[in-house]
Write a protein that holds these residues in place. Structure first.
Motif, PDB file in Angstrom:
ATOM      1  N   ASN A  37      58.487 -42.169  22.985  1.00  0.00           N
ATOM      2  CA  ASN A  37      57.500 -41.751  21.991  1.00  0.00           C
ATOM      3  C   ASN A  37      56.263 -41.152  22.639  1.00  0.00           C
ATOM      4  OD1 ASN A  37      59.033 -42.395  19.735  1.00  0.00           O
ATOM      5  ND2 ASN A  37      58.237 -44.481  19.608  1.00  0.00           N
ATOM      6  N   LEU A  38      55.835 -41.732  23.760  1.00  0.00           N
ATOM      7  CA  LEU A  38      54.708 -41.144  24.507  1.00  0.00           C
ATOM      8  C   LEU A  38      55.045 -39.739  24.986  1.00  0.00           C
ATOM      9  CD1 LEU A  38      53.422 -44.115  26.675  1.00  0.00           C
ATOM     10  CD2 LEU A  38      52.109 -42.820  25.000  1.00  0.00           C
ATOM     11  N   GLU A  65      43.238 -32.636  31.894  1.00  0.00           N
ATOM     12  CA  GLU A  65      43.690 -33.762  31.082  1.00  0.00           C
ATOM     13  C   GLU A  65      45.161 -34.066  31.321  1.00  0.00           C
ATOM     14  OE1 GLU A  65      40.714 -33.276  27.262  1.00  0.00           O
ATOM     15  OE2 GLU A  65      42.405 -31.898  27.477  1.00  0.00           O
ATOM     16  N   LEU A  66      45.982 -33.025  31.414  1.00  0.00           N
ATOM     17  CA  LEU A  66      47.401 -33.231  31.699  1.00  0.00           C
ATOM     18  C   LEU A  66      47.585 -33.857  33.076  1.00  0.00           C
ATOM     19  CD1 LEU A  66      48.791 -29.932  30.188  1.00  0.00           C
ATOM     20  CD2 LEU A  66      49.291 -32.247  29.370  1.00  0.00           C
ATOM     21  N   GLY A  67      46.792 -33.439  34.035  1.00  0.00           N
ATOM     22  CA  GLY A  67      46.857 -34.016  35.375  1.00  0.00           C
ATOM     23  C   GLY A  67      46.473 -35.487  35.375  1.00  0.00           C
ATOM     24  N   ASN A  68      45.491 -35.834  34.566  1.00  0.00           N
ATOM     25  CA  ASN A  68      45.072 -37.225  34.455  1.00  0.00           C
ATOM     26  C   ASN A  68      46.183 -38.069  33.843  1.00  0.00           C
ATOM     27  OD1 ASN A  68      43.616 -39.585  34.287  1.00  0.00           O
ATOM     28  ND2 ASN A  68      41.887 -38.693  33.196  1.00  0.00           N
ATOM     29  N   ILE A  69      46.822 -37.547  32.807  1.00  0.00           N
ATOM     30  CA  ILE A  69      47.950 -38.251  32.193  1.00  0.00           C
ATOM     31  C   ILE A  69      49.074 -38.403  33.205  1.00  0.00           C
ATOM     32  CG2 ILE A  69      49.750 -38.083  30.427  1.00  0.00           C
ATOM     33  CD1 ILE A  69      47.588 -36.632  28.676  1.00  0.00           C
ATOM     34  N   LYS A  70      49.337 -37.361  33.965  1.00  0.00           N
ATOM     35  CA  LYS A  70      50.375 -37.397  34.993  1.00  0.00           C
ATOM     36  C   LYS A  70      50.075 -38.454  36.040  1.00  0.00           C
ATOM     37  CE  LYS A  70      50.702 -34.252  38.195  1.00  0.00           C
ATOM     38  NZ  LYS A  70      50.880 -32.982  38.921  1.00  0.00           N
ATOM     39  N   HIS A 128      48.449 -41.249  35.586  1.00  0.00           N
ATOM     40  CA  HIS A 128      48.743 -42.555  34.990  1.00  0.00           C
ATOM     41  C   HIS A 128      50.247 -42.783  34.890  1.00  0.00           C
ATOM     42  CE1 HIS A 128      44.712 -43.960  33.934  1.00  0.00           C
ATOM     43  NE2 HIS A 128      44.424 -42.682  33.766  1.00  0.00           N
ATOM     44  N   ALA A 129      50.984 -41.735  34.585  1.00  0.00           N
ATOM     45  CA  ALA A 129      52.447 -41.849  34.518  1.00  0.00           C
ATOM     46  C   ALA A 129      53.011 -42.164  35.902  1.00  0.00           C
ATOM     47  CB  ALA A 129      53.060 -40.566  33.967  1.00  0.00           C
ATOM     48  N   ASP A 143      51.447 -43.777  38.260  1.00  0.00           N
ATOM     49  CA  ASP A 143      51.101 -45.167  38.531  1.00  0.00           C
ATOM     50  C   ASP A 143      52.096 -46.105  37.840  1.00  0.00           C
ATOM     51  OD1 ASP A 143      49.360 -47.298  39.535  1.00  0.00           O
ATOM     52  OD2 ASP A 143      48.840 -47.568  37.420  1.00  0.00           O
ATOM     53  N   LEU A 144      52.468 -45.789  36.613  1.00  0.00           N
ATOM     54  CA  LEU A 144      53.471 -46.592  35.909  1.00  0.00           C
ATOM     55  C   LEU A 144      54.794 -46.556  36.660  1.00  0.00           C
ATOM     56  CD1 LEU A 144      54.630 -48.213  33.543  1.00  0.00           C
ATOM     57  CD2 LEU A 144      54.939 -46.030  32.336  1.00  0.00           C
ATOM     58  N   TYR A 145      55.220 -45.369  37.090  1.00  0.00           N
ATOM     59  CA  TYR A 145      56.468 -45.230  37.836  1.00  0.00           C
ATOM     60  C   TYR A 145      56.437 -46.058  39.116  1.00  0.00           C
ATOM     61  CZ  TYR A 145      60.148 -43.238  40.676  1.00  0.00           C
ATOM     62  OH  TYR A 145      61.236 -43.089  41.489  1.00  0.00           O
ATOM     63  N   GLU A 146      55.343 -45.956  39.854  1.00  0.00           N
ATOM     64  CA  GLU A 146      55.238 -46.701  41.110  1.00  0.00           C
ATOM     65  C   GLU A 146      55.258 -48.208  40.868  1.00  0.00           C
ATOM     66  OE1 GLU A 146      51.768 -45.044  42.944  1.00  0.00           O
ATOM     67  OE2 GLU A 146      52.815 -43.193  43.494  1.00  0.00           O
TER      68      GLU A 146
END
Length: 57
Positions: free
Chosen positions: A14-15, A30-35, A37-38, A40-43
């Protein structure tokens, strides 16, 4: 597949859909900032998977 795993996968999907649908409203920064965070989640998920494998789960 247990319900918790299904819920996490659905939330991630959904995200992804929300980001794609709203990408025209986001600039490169903004897209780079979201990337970031993504990533960080992956790691974190990679680390958690390694810990689960070591624990024999």
């Amino acid at each position: 597949m247990n319900q918790l795993k299904k819920d996490f996968i659905l939330a991630i999907n959904n995200l992804k859909i929300d980001i794609i649908n709203n990408s025209d409203k986001l600039d490169s920064y903004e897209l780079g900032n979201i990337k970031s965070h993504a990533r960080d989640l992956y790691e974190s998920l990679v680390w958690l998977q390694c810990m689960a494998e070591e624990a024999g789960k």
